[in-house]
Design an enzyme around this catalytic site. Structure first.
Site, PDB file in Angstrom:
ATOM      1  CB  ILE A 298     -50.154  -6.597 -16.648  1.00  0.00           C
ATOM      2  CG1 ILE A 298     -50.243  -6.362 -15.136  1.00  0.00           C
ATOM      3  CG2 ILE A 298     -51.176  -5.734 -17.388  1.00  0.00           C
ATOM      4  CD1 ILE A 298     -49.879  -4.958 -14.690  1.00  0.00           C
TER       5      ILE A 298
ATOM      6  CB  ALA B  99     -42.685  -2.385 -21.647  1.00  0.00           C
ATOM      7  N   PRO B 100     -42.072  -2.237 -18.494  1.00  0.00           N
ATOM      8  CG  PRO B 100     -40.131  -3.243 -17.671  1.00  0.00           C
ATOM      9  CD  PRO B 100     -41.252  -3.461 -18.645  1.00  0.00           C
TER      10      PRO B 100
ATOM     11  CG  ASN C 237     -38.685  -0.922 -22.008  1.00  0.00           C
ATOM     12  OD1 ASN C 237     -38.230  -1.450 -23.022  1.00  0.00           O
ATOM     13  ND2 ASN C 237     -39.080  -1.628 -20.970  1.00  0.00           N
TER      14      ASN C 237
ATOM     15  CB  ALA D 232     -47.204   0.281 -19.070  1.00  0.00           C
ATOM     16  NE  ARG D 233     -44.573   3.059 -13.533  1.00  0.00           N
ATOM     17  CZ  ARG D 233     -45.607   2.485 -12.933  1.00  0.00           C
ATOM     18  NH1 ARG D 233     -46.783   2.471 -13.544  1.00  0.00           N
ATOM     19  NH2 ARG D 233     -45.489   1.923 -11.752  1.00  0.00           N
TER      20      ARG D 233
ATOM     21  CG  ASP E  89     -54.653   4.596 -16.163  1.00  0.00           C
ATOM     22  OD1 ASP E  89     -55.596   5.332 -15.815  1.00  0.00           O
ATOM     23  OD2 ASP E  89     -54.021   3.880 -15.367  1.00  0.00           O
TER      24      ASP E  89
ATOM     25  CD  GLU F 108     -48.677   9.242 -13.949  1.00  0.00           C
ATOM     26  OE1 GLU F 108     -48.935   8.465 -13.015  1.00  0.00           O
ATOM     27  OE2 GLU F 108     -48.982   8.997 -15.131  1.00  0.00           O
TER      28      GLU F 108
ATOM     29  CG  HIS G  49     -51.177   5.909 -12.693  1.00  0.00           C
ATOM     30  ND1 HIS G  49     -49.847   6.253 -12.724  1.00  0.00           N
ATOM     31  CD2 HIS G  49     -51.193   4.550 -12.590  1.00  0.00           C
ATOM     32  CE1 HIS G  49     -49.092   5.159 -12.642  1.00  0.00           C
ATOM     33  NE2 HIS G  49     -49.897   4.116 -12.560  1.00  0.00           N
TER      34      HIS G  49
END
Length: 328
Positions: free
Chosen positions: A153, A202-203, A208, A230-231, A255, A260, A292
């Site tokens: 991505i 990033a994951p 992270n 991402a997250r 997003d 969430e 999301h």
């Protein structure tokens, strides 16, 4: 092969039908998300497919006792699954990949919306306020964009951004040689210090967790824009809100947010949100919030369903499975 898919949505219907026939799978569909109450639907079924609902240690054990050997999540991220419990039980876990263009295109849209103050422009237009006060935007070619994470991505985001002639910095533990024609790889600290826009790809890993926090925000440029498709766990929301209020962060487009689960993908009209941070963030004129949905395209949904089915097939056949998670 017999397979059970939880959280089956109408938009997935044509793809489940298409790929169950293509791969000759005996597929059971369940509209409900997996719970302790409906886990017995998976009794004597080897593989189940889920989406973002939490798979707790207790629920994992229930599936294991019912004979489930493999859980495939129709998502890239798998932080909603208790990986430690899976490792303890010997449960195998897989994720999926899907068209990187879905999130990458959405990311560029979010960057443009944030830097051109589209939220304020649109909200004013609803009440026929067409004045220019406070809506002057920025042009990308004058800005430096920092891309954190150059996986599939992140790479696509970089290629998309290259057409805007902006300077692009990148950070990743594993540098991609092809990307060096578009970006300058730098340390994370250098990226954070020198970027006008920071976009996260990033994951959600322990390393992270809360990459964006009070300490990292302090060294950012004044008026920086933060984009996160991402997250949610990449950002310390409390520190982020404080920085918005102190005008250190000039704008953002998110997003994803922390906590969430059980909010996004539900119709909560007329209800009080049980996530105060989300309610606060929605109120800011310079913060764009979407639920999301960056991934949500026809191609991505097709990929998610097909790859989940294929992952289960490869597992059952004992073949190399590119989507199986390696648990250390």
């Amino acid at each position: 092969m017999k397979m059970l898919a939880y959280s089956y949505r109408k938009d997935e219907a044509e793809y489940f039908e298409k790929f169950k026939n293509k791969y000759n799978v005996d597929l059971i569909l369940c509209k409900e998300h997996p719970t302790l109450e409906n886990a017995n639907l998976a009794k004597d079924i080897d593989c189940i497919s889920i989406i973002t609902t939490p798979i707790t240690a207790e629920l994992m054990k229930k599936f294991y006792d019912n004979g489930v050997k493999f859980i495939s999540t129709r998502t890239i991220g798998y932080d909603h699954i208790d990986i430690e419990k899976a490792k303890e039980l010997g449960m195998h876990i897989g994720n999926v990949t899907y068209s990187p263009r879905s999130v990458a295109d959405y990311t560029v849209m979010m960057i443009l919306m944030a830097t051109r103050k589209i939220k304020v422009i649109m909200e004013r237009s609803k009440v026929q306020d067409f004045s220019l006060r406070g809506v002057q935007g920025k042009e990308l070619h004058n800005l430096t964009v920092g891309v954190i994470g150059t996986g599939r991505i992140g790479q696509t985001v970089i290629k998309n951004l290259s057409g805007f002639e902006c300077k692009i910095l990148a950070y990743d533990l594993y540098e991609n040689e092809e990307m060096k024609q578009y970006v300058s790889y730098v340390s994370l600290e250098e990226l954070i210090k020198n970027s006008d826009i920071i976009t996260m790809h990033a994951p959600a890993t322990k390393d992270n967790y809360h990459l964006i926090n009070k300490k990292s925000i302090e060294i950012m440029k004044d008026g920086v824009f933060i984009i996160n498709t991402a997250r949610g766990s990449l950002i310390n929301t409390e520190d982020f809100i404080r920085a918005i209020e102190e005008k250190k962060i000039g704008g953002a487009a998110l997003d994803v947010i922390e906590h969430e689960a059980n909010i996004y993908y539900n119709d909560l009209k007329s209800k009080v949100l049980n996530n105060r941070d989300l309610a606060i963030l929605k109120s800011y004129p310079n913060v764009i919030i979407t639920p999301h949905t960056a991934f949500y395209t026809d191609q991505a949904v097709s990929d998610m369903v097909e790859h989940s089915i294929l992952s289960c097939i490869l597992f059952m056949e004992g073949k190399e499975n590119p989507w199986e998670i390696t648990m250390k």
